[in-house]
Structure formats: C-alpha cells, structure tokens
Design an enzyme around this catalytic site. Sequence first.
Site, PDB file in Angstrom:
ATOM      1  CG  ASP A 167      -1.818   1.159   1.350  1.00  0.00           C
ATOM      2  OD1 ASP A 167      -1.779   2.013   0.444  1.00  0.00           O
ATOM      3  OD2 ASP A 167      -2.569   1.223   2.321  1.00  0.00           O
ATOM      4  NE  ARG A 210       0.760   2.526   8.252  1.00  0.00           N
ATOM      5  CZ  ARG A 210      -0.552   2.666   8.051  1.00  0.00           C
ATOM      6  NH1 ARG A 210      -1.181   3.729   8.535  1.00  0.00           N
ATOM      7  NH2 ARG A 210      -1.226   1.764   7.376  1.00  0.00           N
ATOM      8  CD  GLN A 230      -5.122  -1.445   8.944  1.00  0.00           C
ATOM      9  OE1 GLN A 230      -5.217  -0.298   9.369  1.00  0.00           O
ATOM     10  NE2 GLN A 230      -5.162  -1.701   7.663  1.00  0.00           N
ATOM     11  CG  ASP A 271     -11.587   7.810   6.040  1.00  0.00           C
ATOM     12  OD1 ASP A 271     -11.297   6.754   5.439  1.00  0.00           O
ATOM     13  OD2 ASP A 271     -10.907   8.858   5.972  1.00  0.00           O
ATOM     14  CD  GLU A 299      -9.082   7.604   9.177  1.00  0.00           C
ATOM     15  OE1 GLU A 299      -8.594   6.644   8.542  1.00  0.00           O
ATOM     16  OE2 GLU A 299      -8.772   8.801   8.972  1.00  0.00           O
ATOM     17  CB  SER A 306      -9.379   3.896   5.753  1.00  0.00           C
ATOM     18  OG  SER A 306      -9.267   4.114   4.371  1.00  0.00           O
TER      19      SER A 306
END
Length: 344
Positions: free
Chosen positions: A56, A110, A125, A245, A258, A261
């Site tokens: 991604d 990340r 996730q 979202d 959030e 997504s």
Amino acid sequence: MALIIPPRYKQKLLPETTEIAIKTIKEGFQTELASALNLRRVTAPLFVLSGTGINDDLNGVEHAVSFPIDAMGGARAEVVHSLAKWKRMKLGTYGIAPGYGLYTDMNAIRTFEDLDNLHSLYVDQWDWEKTINESDRNLDYLKETASKIYDVVREIERRIYKQFPHITPVLPEKMTFIHSEELLRRYPDLTSKEREAKVAKEYGAVFIIGIGDNLSNGEPHDGRAPDYDDWITENSDGFTGLNGDIVLWNHVLDCPFELSSMGIRVSPESLKRQLEQRGCPERSSLNFHKALLAGELPYSIGGGIGQSRLCMFLLQKAHIGEVQASIWPEQQIADCHAAGITLL
C-alpha cells in the site's frame, strides 16, 4: 496533532485489567465481523518484495521500512503499510465467490508517523476484503457494508459495558452518512480536519464518503492512494467516490477519531483514470496493476479497522500507548505519567 492531556483524566481500568479487556475486544470483534461480512481468517505477510506494486502506497510519499534478503541475492523486501492490494490478489488466488471474503491481522511499522495520542510507530489492524459482483459497485452497497461494521462495533461496546459497567456506552444507535463535498459546502471556511471535527461532534459517528478525489475547492478531503479505493467514479448522490472513513467522536480527548478506512476497490477503468489523475501512470507496469488492468482480479470491497484504536475508544483511554506496547519520546512518557496516563 499535538499531545492531548485531558483535564482530570482517570483510568477506567488498571493496566492488568486492561489486558483482559483487550482480549475481550479483539476476540469478540473479529468473530462478529467475520459473521457479519461472511469472512474467513487467513494468514498474512509482514513484508513483501519491493517493486511489485503489492504494498500500500498510502499517500504516495511515505517510505516503507525495507531490508535486503541475503538468500535472494540482495533483493529488497519492505514491511507492509497495509494489505489493501495483497488481499484482493488473495481473493483471486483462493477463488472466493461473490458475497464472501477474508480477514487477517495486519501489523506494520510506520516510521514517519507523528507520535501522539492516536498515532504510533506500530500499526495493528484487521484488514478485510470481500469479493463482490460488478453490480455491487454502488453507494448503497458501500453504506450497507459500513453499517454492518458499525453495528459490530456497538455490539462489542455493549459487551464491554456488561463486563465493566462503569464504562458506559457513548456511540449513537446509527451512523450518519455524509459526503466530503457536502461537508465542504456546509463549512467552506474550515479545513478538512476541522470539518471532520464539526460533523463528528454533532452526530457522534459518521461515515465520510469520497476520500481522494478533488473537491470543488480543488483539494481532496484527505489523501488516498490511487490504486485501491475507487474515489473517482460518480455515485448515486451525484458526487464522486465509492469509499470513505468511519469517524467517531472521542469524548475523552474531545476530538474526531478515525476508526476505519474502507471502500469499493478500483475497476480497471477507474484504476487507469486515477493513476493518470495522480500523475503516476507508470505504475500500470507493476505486477499488481497489470493483473488488475487485464481483468485478472475480482471486483471487491475492503478496508482496515484499527485494533488498538478500537480498544482505546471502547475502553475510554486517553492514549493509544495504554492499549499497545510501542516506543515513545521520553518527554511524552513523562507528560503522560504526570497526568495519570500509564503507557504499556
């Protein structure tokens, strides 16, 4: 987003009890999600080969953690950002029929994240993907699927209340749907994040449709890679976008939150248009993109749901580090400790 220290914050659960509650949430949610969306669990990779187009690309500027593979002549692998494309390929490999799909645990690193209440170096996730028919590529199907996910979130919120009655539910019965262009027209003088905050606080839970395409002000509501969600196809509301979202209102931090997504994935036609719009048509030569453009991959819908974020929200925690083990700046650790926020 700067670190938020809620005034008079008090933990609803001690760290050791928090661990028990995390287990309740994670086991219960994935079971209910699989039942609601007809998904089966699969094993997923932590890293993929560089240069294949499988990883991604997020907003297209974030760099993945990568390393050479000695046993493969120095070929480079990279830690996944998410499994948006890998899952669609797996649907085709397994020949999963329309109406059924898969889910998996996705773990990522990340390094570019700003470390605060909601963002960590470590991302966990549930990544899910479901085969659909071409006729399902519409706004009604997207909304129906998002509503099923929201219903599962509320079911787990009720379970936490039964187990810990002092953690009272806060989510509204229904999630409100609104397009990002409608938000812009309603609040033309606000930034996209300020618009999110306004609508999330008003409704408690919203699904913001249309992430990635330019709005009437010439800017997208938020970034989205051009090669997984379909954000360019016109929907039945007269706007573009078959993605969105799930954003909740976080009462502890007093900010939008959030959680997920998701979206209907690109068709060969929309992939080509989105690559051109984002100025990266050369991606069409990568393995994943070639297969999609050739019609070799099934139509699908999919997304990611933050595991630590869900636990943080349902347990009414002030910092994601209260529900996951990660690395934080020393000053942030000290500030949290002084405020009674215990990072694992």
